[in-house]
Write a protein that holds these residues in place. Structure first.
Motif, PDB file in Angstrom:
ATOM      1  N   GLY A 132       0.845  -1.189   0.000  1.00 33.85           N
ATOM      2  CA  GLY A 132       0.000   0.000   0.000  1.00 33.85           C
ATOM      3  C   GLY A 132       0.877   1.234   0.000  1.00 33.85           C
ATOM      4  O   GLY A 132       2.074   1.164  -0.293  1.00 33.85           O
ATOM      5  N   LEU A 133       0.255   2.364   0.309  1.00 30.21           N
ATOM      6  CA  LEU A 133       0.967   3.646   0.319  1.00 30.21           C
ATOM      7  C   LEU A 133       0.749   4.339   1.650  1.00 30.21           C
ATOM      8  O   LEU A 133      -0.275   4.128   2.302  1.00 30.21           O
ATOM      9  CB  LEU A 133       0.413   4.564  -0.777  1.00 30.21           C
ATOM     10  CG  LEU A 133       0.459   4.070  -2.219  1.00 30.21           C
ATOM     11  CD1 LEU A 133      -0.353   5.002  -3.108  1.00 30.21           C
ATOM     12  CD2 LEU A 133       1.893   3.972  -2.701  1.00 30.21           C
ATOM     13  N   VAL A 134       1.709   5.155   2.044  1.00 30.96           N
ATOM     14  CA  VAL A 134       1.459   6.125   3.106  1.00 30.96           C
ATOM     15  C   VAL A 134       1.795   7.501   2.549  1.00 30.96           C
ATOM     16  O   VAL A 134       2.676   7.631   1.701  1.00 30.96           O
ATOM     17  CB  VAL A 134       2.304   5.889   4.382  1.00 30.96           C
ATOM     18  CG1 VAL A 134       1.820   4.657   5.131  1.00 30.96           C
ATOM     19  CG2 VAL A 134       3.785   5.802   4.075  1.00 30.96           C
ATOM     20  N   MET A 135       1.047   8.513   2.996  1.00 31.03           N
ATOM     21  CA  MET A 135       1.387   9.880   2.632  1.00 31.03           C
ATOM     22  C   MET A 135       2.431  10.360   3.637  1.00 31.03           C
ATOM     23  O   MET A 135       2.185  10.369   4.843  1.00 31.03           O
ATOM     24  CB  MET A 135       0.136  10.769   2.686  1.00 31.03           C
ATOM     25  CG  MET A 135       0.401  12.238   2.409  1.00 31.03           C
ATOM     26  SD  MET A 135       1.238  12.571   0.856  1.00 31.03           S
ATOM     27  CE  MET A 135      -0.156  12.755  -0.265  1.00 31.03           C
ATOM     28  N   VAL A 136       3.609  10.717   3.133  1.00 31.31           N
ATOM     29  CA  VAL A 136       4.695  11.193   4.004  1.00 31.31           C
ATOM     30  C   VAL A 136       4.479  12.683   4.274  1.00 31.31           C
ATOM     31  O   VAL A 136       4.278  13.455   3.334  1.00 31.31           O
ATOM     32  CB  VAL A 136       6.068  10.975   3.343  1.00 31.31           C
ATOM     33  CG1 VAL A 136       7.187  11.491   4.250  1.00 31.31           C
ATOM     34  CG2 VAL A 136       6.268   9.505   3.017  1.00 31.31           C
ATOM     35  N   GLY A 147       4.521  13.824  -0.137  1.00 33.69           N
ATOM     36  CA  GLY A 147       4.393  12.863  -1.233  1.00 33.69           C
ATOM     37  C   GLY A 147       4.245  11.488  -0.614  1.00 33.69           C
ATOM     38  O   GLY A 147       4.461  11.326   0.588  1.00 33.69           O
ATOM     39  N   GLU A 148       3.884  10.501  -1.442  1.00 36.62           N
ATOM     40  CA  GLU A 148       3.626   9.180  -0.880  1.00 36.62           C
ATOM     41  C   GLU A 148       4.861   8.295  -0.901  1.00 36.62           C
ATOM     42  O   GLU A 148       5.861   8.621  -1.546  1.00 36.62           O
ATOM     43  CB  GLU A 148       2.470   8.527  -1.641  1.00 36.62           C
ATOM     44  CG  GLU A 148       1.140   9.156  -1.255  1.00 36.62           C
ATOM     45  CD  GLU A 148       0.004   8.798  -2.182  1.00 36.62           C
ATOM     46  OE1 GLU A 148      -1.035   8.353  -1.693  1.00 36.62           O
ATOM     47  OE2 GLU A 148       0.162   8.972  -3.405  1.00 36.62           O
ATOM     48  N   ALA A 149       4.786   7.180  -0.189  1.00 44.81           N
ATOM     49  CA  ALA A 149       5.842   6.166  -0.210  1.00 44.81           C
ATOM     50  C   ALA A 149       5.167   4.803  -0.234  1.00 44.81           C
ATOM     51  O   ALA A 149       4.077   4.646   0.331  1.00 44.81           O
ATOM     52  CB  ALA A 149       6.737   6.284   1.026  1.00 44.81           C
ATOM     53  N   THR A 150       5.807   3.839  -0.899  1.00 44.24           N
ATOM     54  CA  THR A 150       5.246   2.487  -0.868  1.00 44.24           C
ATOM     55  C   THR A 150       5.574   1.861   0.490  1.00 44.24           C
ATOM     56  O   THR A 150       6.639   2.097   1.062  1.00 44.24           O
ATOM     57  CB  THR A 150       5.827   1.597  -1.979  1.00 44.24           C
ATOM     58  OG1 THR A 150       7.251   1.632  -1.909  1.00 44.24           O
ATOM     59  CG2 THR A 150       5.375   2.064  -3.346  1.00 44.24           C
ATOM     60  N   VAL A 151       4.634   1.089   1.008  1.00 41.19           N
ATOM     61  CA  VAL A 151       4.846   0.350   2.263  1.00 41.19           C
ATOM     62  C   VAL A 151       4.247  -1.048   2.116  1.00 41.19           C
ATOM     63  O   VAL A 151       3.412  -1.289   1.252  1.00 41.19           O
ATOM     64  CB  VAL A 151       4.175   1.031   3.484  1.00 41.19           C
ATOM     65  CG1 VAL A 151       4.935   2.243   3.938  1.00 41.19           C
ATOM     66  CG2 VAL A 151       2.728   1.348   3.222  1.00 41.19           C
TER      67      VAL A 151
END
Lengths: 367, 158
Positions: free
Chosen positions: B54-58, B72-76
């Motif tokens: 999924g993604l988190v918004m950093v 911006g987002e990052a994959t997690v």
């Protein structure tokens, strides 16, 4: 009027096959691996992550390979990928004050606590092409020094202690953090939305706008208070675990611009600030971002809006290179019907023009 | 009052231990974690949440210390594991390696187990921690060599 709308399928298929062939290049030359792109074209990867708005080195490297090095195409691919995954939530805001610093410089103070640390930089190189790199080159191992355990406060924190610089705006618990990926832009836009927009904005666009402010179009008298690059820890409040879990670290660059004063009858004058933050080592990007962030604060600081870089609607509506390229490049898609109608109109106008001239040539000559 | 304070501090000590282990694991390569886990007999366990991407918004802060904004987002990846003895572990990590999230969740469950806590610390977390610290120290030393030492040239006869 007949318009061909079918018949392109085979041509398209073969065009993509030809694209794949051209992308591969000379088949006697080894194929690029993602590790090579990620490790050796790392600043390009950083740009794709920043403007693609997705931190994932491997995906950004894949996008660069697939796009044949076309950065905006790569950014487009990364943006499209984002839409395929669910979002679990937002991280706790990162603390750049506790960055594991790999580079940190200030152009405002020579002796800053923690020191001036050059890190891996192009600065002070001679910008001469290096023939050694053309033929396979194994560089020396890096020199090592004694790492200091001294804290590295942000330069703005140091200025802030004496009240010489404005404080950062505080969080408002009642206002959710704006997110332009979820809600369409509307104006006026608050600083959180502006910074999100600038963070993913095209580097070239921001560079040109930042440069324009230096040349006098919305002057802000900037100093690079501090630029730092390194790894910051990221934590995410996991509902299932019940506490903020560590996710690992992200490489980031931060730029703090220190700009000329504001003050009033009731407030002592102090420096103002512009802020830039981006994924990876993205120095030019964060410097430009900080210049434009400051110039976009014209309304808030009671400055006259006279230049493009101060106009938030102009800047935010044109900063996104995926949107921009979409609209510019759509011009090459078939516009046969539109064009036919324009052609028809033009023929009619020309006919009227010719008839008018034929009917009264003498009258016109007499006038 | 005393009892509740004590249980709270026990809880936070337990949480701090779990977070410390999670941080080390999140910073380690999946292959290294897997290699270390291979050296111990693992307890019976099941997936409570199938590993997923999924993604988190950093988020950053305006000026580094002000109001938050979305960077911006990052994959997690994330997973949850339950040991047959009941302990539930959670695994979260940057990147798209679901297997890594699953291993972190398993380690987190073991960290909470009286039977396995010492073992997973000694055989998995401690050696990985040493490697993470060594990597950080190496980078810090390379960085330190680029620190500018200003000196002033003294001119004239004084």
């Amino acid at each position: 009027m007949y318009v061909a709308v079918k018949g392109g399928e085979r041509a398209i298929e073969n065009a993509h096959r030809l694209l794949a062939h051209e992308r591969r290049g000379d088949r006697d030359v080894p194929e690029l691996s993602l590790d090579q792109i990620s490790g050796q074209l790392s600043l390009g990867v950083d740009r794709v992550m920043t403007e693609g708005s997705l931190y994932d080195r491997e995906l950004a490297a894949l996008a660069m390979k697939q796009a044949r090095g076309d950065m905006i195409e790569a950014i487009f691919l990364v943006r499209a990928f984002r839409a395929t995954l669910p979002r679990f939530g937002a991280t706790d805001p990162v603390d750049t004050g506790h960055m594991q610093v790999r580079r940190r410089i200030s152009s405002t103070f020579k002796d800053i606590p923690g020191g001036q640390i050059l890190g891996p930089t192009f600065d002070y190189t001679h910008r001469l092409l290096d023939p050694q790199l053309a033929e396979g080159f194994s560089p020396e191992r890096p020199a090592t020094g004694e790492a200091s355990i001294a804290a590295m406060p942000r330069v703005t924190d140091i200025l802030g202690r004496d009240g010489l610089i404005e404080t950062s705006p505080e969080a408002d618990a009642d206002t959710p953090v704006g997110d332009l990926t979820r809600e369409p832009l509307s104006f006026p836009a608050d600083r959180d939305l502006r910074l999100q927009n600038l963070a993913r904005a095209d580097e070239g666009f921001l560079l040109a706008l930042g440069y324009s402010t230096q040349r006098g179009y919305g002057r802000t008298h900037p100093f690079a208070g501090e630029i730092r690059f390194g790894e910051v820890e990221v934590e995410f409040m996991a509902e299932d675990a019940g506490f903020a879990v560590p996710l690992g670290s992200i490489a980031m660059t931060e730029c703090q611009m220190v700009n000329q004063f504001k003050g009033s009858a009731t407030e002592a004058p102090c420096f103002t600030r512009g802020y830039g933050l981006a994924f990876g080592q993205s120095e030019r990007k964060t410097m430009s971002m900080a210049l434009v962030d400051r110039s976009l604060r014209a309304r808030e600081l009671g400055e006259e809006v006279v230049a493009a870089a101060q106009d938030e609607e102009f800047v935010m509506s044109h900063s996104d290179n995926v949107q921009a390229t979409g609209f510019v490049e759509h011009l090459k898609l078939p516009h046969y019907v539109d064009f036919q109608s324009e052609l028809g109109l033009l023929r009619k106008l020309r006919k009227e023009f010719a008839e008018a001239n034929e009917a009264s040539p003498m009258q016109e000559a007499a006038e | 009052m005393m009892a509740s304070d004590e249980s709270q501090s026990n809880e936070s000590a337990g949480q701090a231990r779990r977070k410390a282990a999670m941080a080390v694991l999140a910073h380690s390569e999946a292959a290294e974690i897997s290699g270390r886990l291979g050296t111990i007999a693992l307890p019976a366990h099941e997936n409570l949440r199938e590993p997923e991407n999924g993604l988190v918004m950093v988020r950053g802060r305006v000026g580094g210390d002000g109001a938050p904004f979305n960077l911006g987002e990052a994959t997690v990846s994330r997973a949850a594991v339950r040991l047959s003895t009941g302990e539930v572990g959670f695994g979260y990590t940057l990147g798209r390696d679901r297997q890594k999230a699953q291993m972190i969740a398993l380690c987190d469950a073991m960290v909470q187990s009286d039977q396995f806590a010492d073992l997973v610390e000694a055989k998995v977390v401690a050696p990985l921690r040493a490697a993470v610290i060594a990597g950080r120290n190496r980078k810090a030393a390379e960085t330190a060599a680029t620190r500018v030492d200003f000196y002033t040239l003294v001119r004239g006869e004084g």
